[in-house]
Structure formats: C-alpha cells, structure tokens
Design a protein around this motif. Structure first.
Motif, PDB file in Angstrom:
ATOM      1  N   ALA A   7     -47.224 -37.022   0.805  1.00  0.00           N
ATOM      2  CA  ALA A   7     -47.957 -37.074  -0.465  1.00  0.00           C
ATOM      3  C   ALA A   7     -48.039 -35.681  -1.072  1.00  0.00           C
ATOM      4  O   ALA A   7     -47.764 -35.469  -2.249  1.00  0.00           O
ATOM      5  N   HIS A   8     -48.354 -34.709  -0.220  1.00  0.00           N
ATOM      6  CA  HIS A   8     -48.411 -33.328  -0.693  1.00  0.00           C
ATOM      7  C   HIS A   8     -47.041 -32.879  -1.165  1.00  0.00           C
ATOM      8  O   HIS A   8     -46.903 -32.205  -2.163  1.00  0.00           O
ATOM      9  N   ASP A   9     -46.011 -33.252  -0.394  1.00  0.00           N
ATOM     10  CA  ASP A   9     -44.640 -32.866  -0.742  1.00  0.00           C
ATOM     11  C   ASP A   9     -44.328 -33.277  -2.159  1.00  0.00           C
ATOM     12  O   ASP A   9     -43.873 -32.491  -2.965  1.00  0.00           O
ATOM     13  N   TYR A  10     -44.614 -34.532  -2.440  1.00  0.00           N
ATOM     14  CA  TYR A  10     -44.262 -35.053  -3.741  1.00  0.00           C
ATOM     15  C   TYR A  10     -45.013 -34.300  -4.827  1.00  0.00           C
ATOM     16  O   TYR A  10     -44.440 -33.837  -5.805  1.00  0.00           O
ATOM     17  N   GLN A  11     -46.309 -34.113  -4.607  1.00  0.00           N
ATOM     18  CA  GLN A  11     -47.127 -33.424  -5.613  1.00  0.00           C
ATOM     19  C   GLN A  11     -46.656 -32.001  -5.832  1.00  0.00           C
ATOM     20  O   GLN A  11     -46.521 -31.543  -6.957  1.00  0.00           O
ATOM     21  N   ALA A  12     -46.398 -31.281  -4.733  1.00  0.00           N
ATOM     22  CA  ALA A  12     -46.024 -29.874  -4.849  1.00  0.00           C
ATOM     23  C   ALA A  12     -44.690 -29.738  -5.564  1.00  0.00           C
ATOM     24  O   ALA A  12     -44.522 -28.892  -6.430  1.00  0.00           O
ATOM     25  N   LEU A  13     -43.741 -30.588  -5.244  1.00  0.00           N
ATOM     26  CA  LEU A  13     -42.415 -30.443  -5.841  1.00  0.00           C
ATOM     27  C   LEU A  13     -42.356 -30.977  -7.262  1.00  0.00           C
ATOM     28  O   LEU A  13     -41.624 -30.470  -8.094  1.00  0.00           O
ATOM     29  N   SER A  14     -43.171 -32.010  -7.558  1.00  0.00           N
ATOM     30  CA  SER A  14     -43.082 -32.609  -8.890  1.00  0.00           C
ATOM     31  C   SER A  14     -43.629 -31.666  -9.965  1.00  0.00           C
ATOM     32  O   SER A  14     -43.367 -31.841 -11.137  1.00  0.00           O
ATOM     33  N   LYS A  15     -44.394 -30.644  -9.565  1.00  0.00           N
ATOM     34  CA  LYS A  15     -44.916 -29.696 -10.548  1.00  0.00           C
ATOM     35  C   LYS A  15     -43.885 -28.640 -10.926  1.00  0.00           C
ATOM     36  O   LYS A  15     -44.081 -27.894 -11.866  1.00  0.00           O
TER      37      LYS A  15
END
Ligand SMILES: Nc1ncnc2c1ncn2[C@@H]1O[C@H](COP(=O)(O)OP(=O)(O)OP(=O)(O)O)[C@@H](O)[C@H]1O
Ligand SMILES: [Mg+2]
Length: 349
Positions: A7-15
């Motif tokens: 979940a963090h991965d997705y959030q961090a990379l999507s920014k």
C-alpha cells in the motif's frame, strides 16, 4: 524487488510523475534502493523533488511504519543544530532544566532526512560520520554514547564534488553518504514531462466542485516554453494560480502568471513543434504580456488607477476594463500590499 508494504509502495510511487528517461530509470530503481538500507545522497536544483524522493525512499523501505524525520541543516545555527539533532542532558547548559531527546533519537528505526547537508559545519560532519560508521552519537553534555538505528538520506542543491575540492566537506563523509547517488534532473532538461506534471497538479489542486479544468493550447505552449528556474515547485505554483484565476473550465496562458522574459521565441518554437495555430499563439502571447504589464504598472503606481492610466497613456475606463479582464484588483497593489501581487506572479528569469 518487492517491499513489504504494497500500500505504501503504491502511494509513494504514484506521487512521482516522470517518464523522461533520466527520471524514469531512477523511479524504477527506487524500491531496490529503498530496500537496501544504505545511505542515499540526493542531488538536484531547488524544487526538483529531493524531499519527495526522500519520503518515497522511506515509505518504500521496511522502515515505513517508523518515523520519517526531516531536518533542514541550513536553517539552524551550529549550536542549535547540534542540540536539535542529538538532544541534551539535564544541566548541559544553563537553561537545560531537563533532558531533551534529539531528532536522531526520534527517528529511531526510521529515516533521518538531512536536507541542505552541504551546510553542516566541520564538527557536525564528524558527528554524522560517527552515526554512519558506528550507529552511535553523544548528546550535548553527555559523557556516554547512545546507540541509534536510523537510515540516513541526505540532500543538497550544491554539487558536492565542488565542496570536496574547496575542502568544506569531508570526503570520508561524502563517500559514506553517497552509497546511492540520486541525481534529479532540472525540469528544463525533461520538458516532455510537463504535460503529465501539469495534469497531476490539476488533479491534485482543483477544489471539489470546480469540475474538470483543462489547459488551453496557448497555456500548454507557455508551460513548454518556460525555463523553470524553480523547477517542479514553480510549475505546481503556476498551475495553482491558473486554477484560481481562470474564468472558465479552460486555463488560459496569462492565468498561469508566468512572466515572459525572452521566452517568446522559445514559445514560438514550441508552438510550431506542437502544431499550434498562429492565431492561438498570438492570443496567448498578447494575454501574457498584458497581464504582466498591468501587474507591473499597478505596482509601480501603488494601485492608483488614474495615475497608472495617465502614465500608460490609456483612458482610465479602458484600464479599469482591462484590470477586470485579468481579475487584477487595484487595492491589492496599494501601498501596504504592494509587494504581494508582484511577488506572487514574478518568477526569476
Ligand atoms: N516527480 C514529481 N512528480 C510530482 N510532483 C513532484 C515531483 N517532484 C517534485 N514534485 C513536487 O514539487 C514540489 C517540490 O518538491 P520538493 O519539495 O521535494 O523539492 P526539493 O528538491 O526538496 O526543493 P528544495 O531544494 O527547494 O527544498 C513538491 O510539491 C513536490 O510534491
Ligand atoms: Mg527540499
């Protein structure tokens, strides 16, 4: 490489928006760099995304559930920085009535982000070296050393090699910090990312209920032609201005608040390359000129419309009409507010 926190991965990379090869390769490698636990040095001009990348590294790492603590090394004088970073013991100095835990301890098990690391003085550089080498530090006034488990991510906008040559930065610290060296390219060297970044900031900043906003072809040409000395932060600010100043669902070039400084030929090049019509480009260029001219004129005359009209050789009524067209409120250029509107729209050239 997979991280433990999808979940963090997705959030961090999507920014992180970036398809230009120089950035895309780095974004692709971020999960592996994050998982490595090794120190990272991020280099880039102001506004290129150093802190955003540092945060992404933290949230992609196994330390994501522990704190991310950012310290701006350049913002504090030498003695205060030491106190902030390492804390102090009770009685360490006259006003030290109780023990204070430093930021490094607050980042335990997490990431310590040292921004403007180039400003660290010699003593702090030695202290940091000790943390990197032995995971140990000494708080101010303490006779014993404490252990700490932090991952260090540092950032600078000064080419550190330059500092190494001048002798202001220890080379042993430099080589320990840059196990991974991430270089963030300036926006002017990856203009192909501008449309995607602009779309990202439109989505991020359009207030609920304002519907879908888009950029006019002239506005896009202006964004592509601009040199962006303030990089992505400057682009984000331009989009925010556009969102709030636009009078329809389409943001026009002048509403971005960019100042044309010798960029008209670049704007023409970009417009031709993008197949923009002469008519659209001319309209955008004139509107940008008019808005800038009016802002500067009104600043110069402290918001006095009659004086500004006389000085510019325009009828007072016509000037008033133009000010309304660009939503420029004469009162905001008054003596007390005179620095506000100008600085809000002027960017360095
Ligand atoms: N690749 C990117 N995609 C989307 N937004 C970005 C990107 N890079 C930077 N930004 C945004 O641009 C702004 C500036 O980024 P940031 O604060 O990380 O820059 P910086 O390099 O730390 O600047 P400074 O040197 O001035 O401190 C932030 O709002 C950030 O979210
Ligand atoms: Mg920063």
């Amino acid at each position: 490489m997979e991280s433990n926190h999808p979940a963090h991965d997705y959030q961090a990379l999507s920014k992180l928006v970036g398809r230009a090869p120089a950035l895309f390769k780095m974004i692709e490698e971020l999960p592996a760099v994050a998982a490595s636990e090794a120190p990272v040095l991020i280099i880039g001009e102001t506004g290129t995304g150093k802190e955003l990348v540092a945060r992404a590294l933290h949230y992609l790492s196994p330390r994501a559930e522990s704190p991310f603590v950012a310290v701006n090394c350049g913002a504090l004088p030498e003695t205060l920085l030491e106190d902030e970073l390492f804390g102090h013991e009770r009685g360490a100095f006259t006003s030290a009535e109780r023990r204070r835990v430093g930021l490094i301890q607050q980042a335990e098990n997490g990431t310590l982000f040292l921004d403007e690391v180039d400003t660290l003085v010699a003593k702090a550089q030695v202290d940091l070296l000790r943390v990197l080498q032995d995971k140990k530090y000494r708080s101010v006034g303490s006779s014993t050393e404490c252990k700490v488990d932090v991952r260090i991510v540092a950032a600078t906008n000064v080419p550190l090699q330059q500092l190494l040559h001048s002798g202001n930065f220890r080379s042993d610290l430099y080589y320990r910090l840059c196990v991974f060296l991430l270089k963030l390219p300036p926006l002017r060297s990856r203009k192909e990312d501008i449309p995607a970044l602009a779309a990202h900031f439109l989505k991020k900043h359009v207030p609920n209920g304002k519907g879908d906003l888009r950029l006019s072809p002239g506005a896009t040409a202006a964004l592509m032609a601009w040199d962006w000395p303030g990089n992505i932060r400057e682009l984000e600010n331009a989009i925010i201005r556009g969102i709030h100043l636009c009078r329809s669902d389409c943001i026009e070039a002048p509403e971005l608040g960019l100042v044309l400084c010798g960029t008209d030929s670049a704007m023409a090049d970009s417009a031709i390359a993008r197949g923009l019509s002469f008519r659209d480009l001319k309209k955008a260029t004139i509107e940008i000129f008019e808005r800038n001219y009016l802002s500067r004129l009104m600043s110069e005359h402290g918001g006095n419309v009659s004086r500004a009209a006389r000085a510019s050789g325009k009828e007072r009524r016509d000037l008033g009409k133009m000010l309304r067209k660009y939503q420029l409120d004469p009162k905001s250029f008054g003596p007390r507010a005179s620095s506000l509107p100008d600085s809000a729209y002027l960017t360095s050239s």
